[in-house]
Design a protein around this motif. Structure first.
Motif, PDB file in Angstrom:
ATOM      1  N   ASP A 381     -10.234 -13.926   4.587  1.00  0.00           N
ATOM      2  CA  ASP A 381      -9.045 -13.270   4.610  1.00  0.00           C
ATOM      3  C   ASP A 381      -8.525 -12.905   3.115  1.00  0.00           C
ATOM      4  OD1 ASP A 381      -9.185 -13.350   7.242  1.00  0.00           O
ATOM      5  OD2 ASP A 381      -7.713 -15.235   7.605  1.00  0.00           O
ATOM      6  N   ASP A 382      -8.611 -14.078   2.414  1.00  0.00           N
ATOM      7  CA  ASP A 382      -8.145 -13.412   1.080  1.00  0.00           C
ATOM      8  C   ASP A 382      -8.948 -12.167   0.322  1.00  0.00           C
ATOM      9  OD1 ASP A 382      -6.377 -14.277  -1.402  1.00  0.00           O
ATOM     10  OD2 ASP A 382      -8.466 -14.601  -2.338  1.00  0.00           O
ATOM     11  N   LYS A 383     -10.378 -12.472   0.619  1.00  0.00           N
ATOM     12  CA  LYS A 383     -11.104 -11.495   0.078  1.00  0.00           C
ATOM     13  C   LYS A 383     -10.829 -10.106   0.810  1.00  0.00           C
ATOM     14  CE  LYS A 383     -13.827 -14.049  -2.773  1.00  0.00           C
ATOM     15  NZ  LYS A 383     -13.930 -13.817  -4.073  1.00  0.00           N
ATOM     16  N   GLN A 384     -10.667 -10.067   2.025  1.00  0.00           N
ATOM     17  CA  GLN A 384     -10.113  -9.096   2.844  1.00  0.00           C
ATOM     18  C   GLN A 384      -9.014  -8.284   2.172  1.00  0.00           C
ATOM     19  OE1 GLN A 384     -10.053  -9.393   6.904  1.00  0.00           O
ATOM     20  NE2 GLN A 384      -9.990  -7.188   7.500  1.00  0.00           N
ATOM     21  N   ASN A 385      -8.081  -9.208   1.924  1.00  0.00           N
ATOM     22  CA  ASN A 385      -6.609  -8.587   1.384  1.00  0.00           C
ATOM     23  C   ASN A 385      -6.859  -8.077   0.025  1.00  0.00           C
ATOM     24  OD1 ASN A 385      -5.240  -9.540   3.507  1.00  0.00           O
ATOM     25  ND2 ASN A 385      -4.815 -11.442   2.606  1.00  0.00           N
ATOM     26  N   GLN A 386      -7.703  -8.712  -0.956  1.00  0.00           N
ATOM     27  CA  GLN A 386      -8.165  -8.057  -2.148  1.00  0.00           C
ATOM     28  C   GLN A 386      -8.694  -6.563  -1.943  1.00  0.00           C
ATOM     29  OE1 GLN A 386     -10.220 -10.796  -4.368  1.00  0.00           O
ATOM     30  NE2 GLN A 386      -8.719 -12.484  -4.207  1.00  0.00           N
ATOM     31  N   LEU A 387      -9.766  -6.530  -0.983  1.00  0.00           N
ATOM     32  CA  LEU A 387     -10.403  -5.184  -0.888  1.00  0.00           C
ATOM     33  C   LEU A 387      -9.387  -4.144  -0.197  1.00  0.00           C
ATOM     34  CD1 LEU A 387     -13.688  -6.436   0.999  1.00  0.00           C
ATOM     35  CD2 LEU A 387     -13.411  -5.433  -1.288  1.00  0.00           C
ATOM     36  N   LEU A 388      -8.357  -4.797   0.472  1.00  0.00           N
ATOM     37  CA  LEU A 388      -7.295  -3.697   1.119  1.00  0.00           C
ATOM     38  C   LEU A 388      -6.400  -3.227  -0.200  1.00  0.00           C
ATOM     39  CD1 LEU A 388      -6.216  -5.503   4.438  1.00  0.00           C
ATOM     40  CD2 LEU A 388      -7.573  -3.336   4.145  1.00  0.00           C
ATOM     41  N   GLN A 389      -6.005  -4.244  -0.967  1.00  0.00           N
ATOM     42  CA  GLN A 389      -5.375  -3.885  -2.221  1.00  0.00           C
ATOM     43  C   GLN A 389      -6.097  -2.860  -3.015  1.00  0.00           C
ATOM     44  OE1 GLN A 389      -3.922  -7.100  -4.310  1.00  0.00           O
ATOM     45  NE2 GLN A 389      -2.660  -7.875  -2.463  1.00  0.00           N
ATOM     46  N   MET A 390      -7.383  -3.135  -3.192  1.00  0.00           N
ATOM     47  CA  MET A 390      -8.104  -2.180  -4.031  1.00  0.00           C
ATOM     48  C   MET A 390      -8.096  -0.821  -3.456  1.00  0.00           C
ATOM     49  SD  MET A 390     -11.987  -2.698  -5.520  1.00  0.00           S
ATOM     50  CE  MET A 390     -11.503  -4.250  -6.225  1.00  0.00           C
ATOM     51  N   GLY A 391      -8.352  -0.515  -2.076  1.00  0.00           N
ATOM     52  CA  GLY A 391      -8.386   0.401  -1.272  1.00  0.00           C
ATOM     53  C   GLY A 391      -7.082   1.340  -1.759  1.00  0.00           C
ATOM     54  N   VAL A 392      -5.940   0.617  -1.465  1.00  0.00           N
ATOM     55  CA  VAL A 392      -4.578   1.093  -1.620  1.00  0.00           C
ATOM     56  C   VAL A 392      -4.554   1.845  -2.951  1.00  0.00           C
ATOM     57  CG1 VAL A 392      -2.133   0.850  -1.837  1.00  0.00           C
ATOM     58  CG2 VAL A 392      -3.609  -0.146   0.037  1.00  0.00           C
ATOM     59  N   MET A 393      -4.977   0.945  -3.957  1.00  0.00           N
ATOM     60  CA  MET A 393      -4.963   1.669  -5.439  1.00  0.00           C
ATOM     61  C   MET A 393      -5.620   2.796  -5.563  1.00  0.00           C
ATOM     62  SD  MET A 393      -5.061  -2.187  -7.320  1.00  0.00           S
ATOM     63  CE  MET A 393      -4.938  -1.544  -9.170  1.00  0.00           C
ATOM     64  N   LEU A 394      -7.086   2.566  -5.025  1.00  0.00           N
ATOM     65  CA  LEU A 394      -7.755   3.988  -5.014  1.00  0.00           C
ATOM     66  C   LEU A 394      -7.262   4.911  -4.296  1.00  0.00           C
ATOM     67  CD1 LEU A 394     -11.317   2.284  -4.812  1.00  0.00           C
ATOM     68  CD2 LEU A 394     -10.366   2.879  -6.706  1.00  0.00           C
ATOM     69  N   SER A 395      -6.803   4.825  -3.400  1.00  0.00           N
ATOM     70  CA  SER A 395      -6.200   5.807  -2.424  1.00  0.00           C
ATOM     71  C   SER A 395      -5.002   6.594  -3.229  1.00  0.00           C
ATOM     72  CB  SER A 395      -5.816   5.421  -1.278  1.00  0.00           C
ATOM     73  OG  SER A 395      -6.719   5.002  -0.339  1.00  0.00           O
ATOM     74  N   THR A 396      -4.120   5.697  -4.058  1.00  0.00           N
ATOM     75  CA  THR A 396      -3.047   6.120  -4.724  1.00  0.00           C
ATOM     76  C   THR A 396      -3.640   7.210  -5.805  1.00  0.00           C
ATOM     77  OG1 THR A 396      -1.696   4.373  -4.036  1.00  0.00           O
ATOM     78  CG2 THR A 396      -1.008   5.584  -6.225  1.00  0.00           C
ATOM     79  N   ALA A 397      -4.522   6.263  -6.510  1.00  0.00           N
ATOM     80  CA  ALA A 397      -5.334   7.175  -7.612  1.00  0.00           C
ATOM     81  C   ALA A 397      -5.742   8.625  -7.319  1.00  0.00           C
ATOM     82  CB  ALA A 397      -6.201   6.488  -8.391  1.00  0.00           C
ATOM     83  N   THR A 398      -6.568   8.731  -6.144  1.00  0.00           N
ATOM     84  CA  THR A 398      -6.918   9.787  -5.609  1.00  0.00           C
ATOM     85  C   THR A 398      -5.918  10.779  -5.244  1.00  0.00           C
ATOM     86  OG1 THR A 398      -8.833   8.489  -4.491  1.00  0.00           O
ATOM     87  CG2 THR A 398      -8.320  10.826  -3.806  1.00  0.00           C
ATOM     88  N   VAL A 399      -4.607  10.475  -4.715  1.00  0.00           N
ATOM     89  CA  VAL A 399      -3.523  11.353  -4.696  1.00  0.00           C
ATOM     90  C   VAL A 399      -3.091  11.828  -5.961  1.00  0.00           C
ATOM     91  CG1 VAL A 399      -1.204  11.469  -3.745  1.00  0.00           C
ATOM     92  CG2 VAL A 399      -2.898  10.323  -2.227  1.00  0.00           C
ATOM     93  N   VAL A 400      -2.968  10.918  -6.861  1.00  0.00           N
ATOM     94  CA  VAL A 400      -2.461  11.437  -8.401  1.00  0.00           C
ATOM     95  C   VAL A 400      -3.026  12.579  -8.988  1.00  0.00           C
ATOM     96  CG1 VAL A 400      -1.745  10.706 -10.674  1.00  0.00           C
ATOM     97  CG2 VAL A 400      -1.241   9.206  -8.502  1.00  0.00           C
ATOM     98  N   ILE A 401      -4.672  12.283  -8.835  1.00  0.00           N
ATOM     99  CA  ILE A 401      -5.681  12.825  -9.326  1.00  0.00           C
ATOM    100  C   ILE A 401      -5.592  14.597  -8.519  1.00  0.00           C
ATOM    101  CG2 ILE A 401      -8.126  13.393  -9.754  1.00  0.00           C
ATOM    102  CD1 ILE A 401      -8.432  10.452 -10.133  1.00  0.00           C
ATOM    103  N   THR A 402      -5.314  14.373  -7.451  1.00  0.00           N
ATOM    104  CA  THR A 402      -5.314  15.389  -6.627  1.00  0.00           C
ATOM    105  C   THR A 402      -4.060  16.521  -6.830  1.00  0.00           C
ATOM    106  OG1 THR A 402      -6.103  14.086  -4.495  1.00  0.00           O
ATOM    107  CG2 THR A 402      -4.922  16.460  -4.149  1.00  0.00           C
ATOM    108  N   ALA A 403      -3.008  15.912  -7.472  1.00  0.00           N
ATOM    109  CA  ALA A 403      -1.869  16.435  -7.809  1.00  0.00           C
ATOM    110  C   ALA A 403      -2.194  17.283  -9.192  1.00  0.00           C
ATOM    111  CB  ALA A 403      -0.616  15.459  -8.410  1.00  0.00           C
TER     112      ALA A 403
END
Length: 465
Positions: A381-403
């Motif tokens: 579960d901890d590993k899964q939470n870390q992966l989810l956080q990394m996914g959120v960070m990558l999604s945020t970076a994708t949105v910013v780069i899209t701007a």
């Protein structure tokens, strides 16, 4: 004529089939006698039934090709034992073991022969004392119910701290309960209990060995899994858990069977085969003595009742059972009879404690497995939470780069404006370069600022750690 002579030639095949069926019906049994000797006998099912008095359904429990749970069945003339791989029919004089060629049963047979032969001499000495005691007990009259004068004489003799010898009443006195109880304390276990003890000991030892082997394999594998989660370690733990469930079920069944016997006094009393045989011989000797002495009774029913009562009381005296007289009864009959099962109860309790200890070890191992599974689930579960956080960070970076890409797209449109005019003077070239780099770095800086603001908001709101 040829056809007539050809018909008798078809008769031998059915006979051969019957011989094959008869051979298939017989089975090789290892017979261990009360002296420790062993021999192989080819015995059929119906012969075993007549020899032991067991029904066919009890013999099916001993079939090695069928899977039956562990059980101990007490019958009139035999005890059926089915504990793991150890199956046997125990009578008062011998033990019948099926499938004796199994290599697993070789230590069991040797232990059974050694245990029986070691106790044979002591048992013979006790048998001699028991016969003397039976002779003393058989000296009672056919009518064991004392008259009023006899009871008064007996009470007077008890007040003088003496045992009634029958001088006043003309009746020989029965052996006292204290003497019988002392005799039962000196004698060794009966043959059937010694054989039953070997079966219980072998089954408990087998289950204990399997439990120790499983513990030696399980704990290192579980510790390795907690340090490194891999497919190989998970497969090893899965196999260990399957073995743990199987062994726990077998141990639990043996424990439940022993607990059931300990809770039922009548089932334990039914397993005293030697004493039932002695009681039967006492009844036969009493009956023959009645006919030899020519005691006349008023009717045959009273004769049968007296002999039955005498054999019953002789059996109880030999076993040292507690007998209470009914004070409200005018003829002094014995009403409350409590079976004396102390020997068998102590034997079963000893192995019940041992098998319960084995079950506790398996329970601790199961708890350790469950704790390891919980720890592994927490780690996953901890590993899964870390992966989810990394996914959120990558999604945020994708949105910013899209701007930023939007800004680049705006400047890349094919529309003529003054900014796109080709500079002609050096000052215009320098100014155009400055505008280009300012636009580029401004776009990159804006994306970085937007990303930092998004991550900061996520940590502040608790979405990210």
């Amino acid at each position: 004529m040829d056809a007539h002579h050809a018909r008798p030639q078809a008769v031998p095949p059915p006979g051969g089939t019957r011989r094959k069926a008869a051979a298939a019906a017989t089975r090789e049994w290892l017979v261990v006698s009360s002296s420790g000797g062993a021999c192989l006998e080819e015995v059929g099912k119906y012969q075993v039934m007549a020899r032991t008095g067991l029904p066919a359904r009890d013999l099916r429990v001993l079939d090695p090709h069928l899977s039956y749970p562990s059980s101990i069945l007490g019958r009139e003339r035999a005890i059926v034992v089915n504990l793991e791989r150890f199956r046997a029919v125990i009578t008062a004089q011998e033990v019948l073991i099926p499938n004796s060629k199994d290599p697993v049963l070789a230590p069991f047979v040797r232990e059974l022969q050694a245990r029986v032969s070691d106790s044979s001499e002591a048992n013979q000495a006790c048998d001699i004392d028991g016969e003397a005691l039976m002779k003393d007990a058989s000296g009672w009259p056919s009518s064991v119910v004392p008259s009023t004068e006899q009871k008064d004489a007996s009470e007077a003799s008890k007040q003088n701290n003496g045992i009634s010898t029958g001088e006043n009443s003309g009746v020989p006195a029965p052996p006292p309960l204290a003497l019988c109880k002392d005799h039962s304390m000196k004698k060794v276990l009966p043959f059937e209990f010694r054989a039953l003890e070997v079966c219980l000991e072998s089954a408990c030892r087998c289950l204990e060995a399997e439990t120790l082997t499983l513990e030696q394999e399980a704990y290192p594998a579980l510790d390795e899994l907690t340090s490194k989660i891999s497919t190989l370690n998970l497969e090893r733990v899965r196999q260990i858990k399957s073995r743990l469930v199987a062994i726990s079920g077998r141990v639990q069944k043996v424990r439940d069977e022993l607990e059931h016997l300990l809770d039922d006094d009548m089932d334990m009393a039914e397993m005293y085969l030697t004493e039932k045989l002695m009681s039967q011989r006492l009844a036969e000797s009493s009956l023959s003595r009645v006919h030899e002495n020519g005691h006349d009774h008023e009717d045959d029913n009273d004769d049968d009742d007296d002999v039955t009562e005498e054999s019953r009381l002789g059996h109880l005296f030999l076993r040292g059972e507690d007998i209470q007289s009914d004070p409200g009864s005018s003829n002094g009959s014995f009403t409350a009879i409590k079976p004396n099962i102390e020997e068998l109860e102590m034997l079963l309790e000893a192995y019940f404690v041992q098998i319960d200890g084995t079950l506790n070890k398996l329970s601790h191992l199961r708890e350790y497995v469950d704790d390891t599974e919980d720890y592994i689930n927490i780690m996953l579960d901890d590993k899964q939470n870390q992966l989810l956080q990394m996914g959120v960070m990558l999604s945020t970076a994708t949105v910013v780069i899209t701007a930023g890409v939007v800004v680049v797209g705006l400047f890349g449109m094919n529309i003529g404006i003054s900014l796109y005019n080709t500079p002609t003077t050096p000052e215009e070239v320098r100014k155009s370069d400055m505008e280009f780099w300012a636009t580029t770095f401004g776009t990159i800086g804006g994306c970085v600022i937007l990303y930092i603001l998004a991550i900061g908001w996520g940590k502040k709101s608790g979405l990210l750690q």
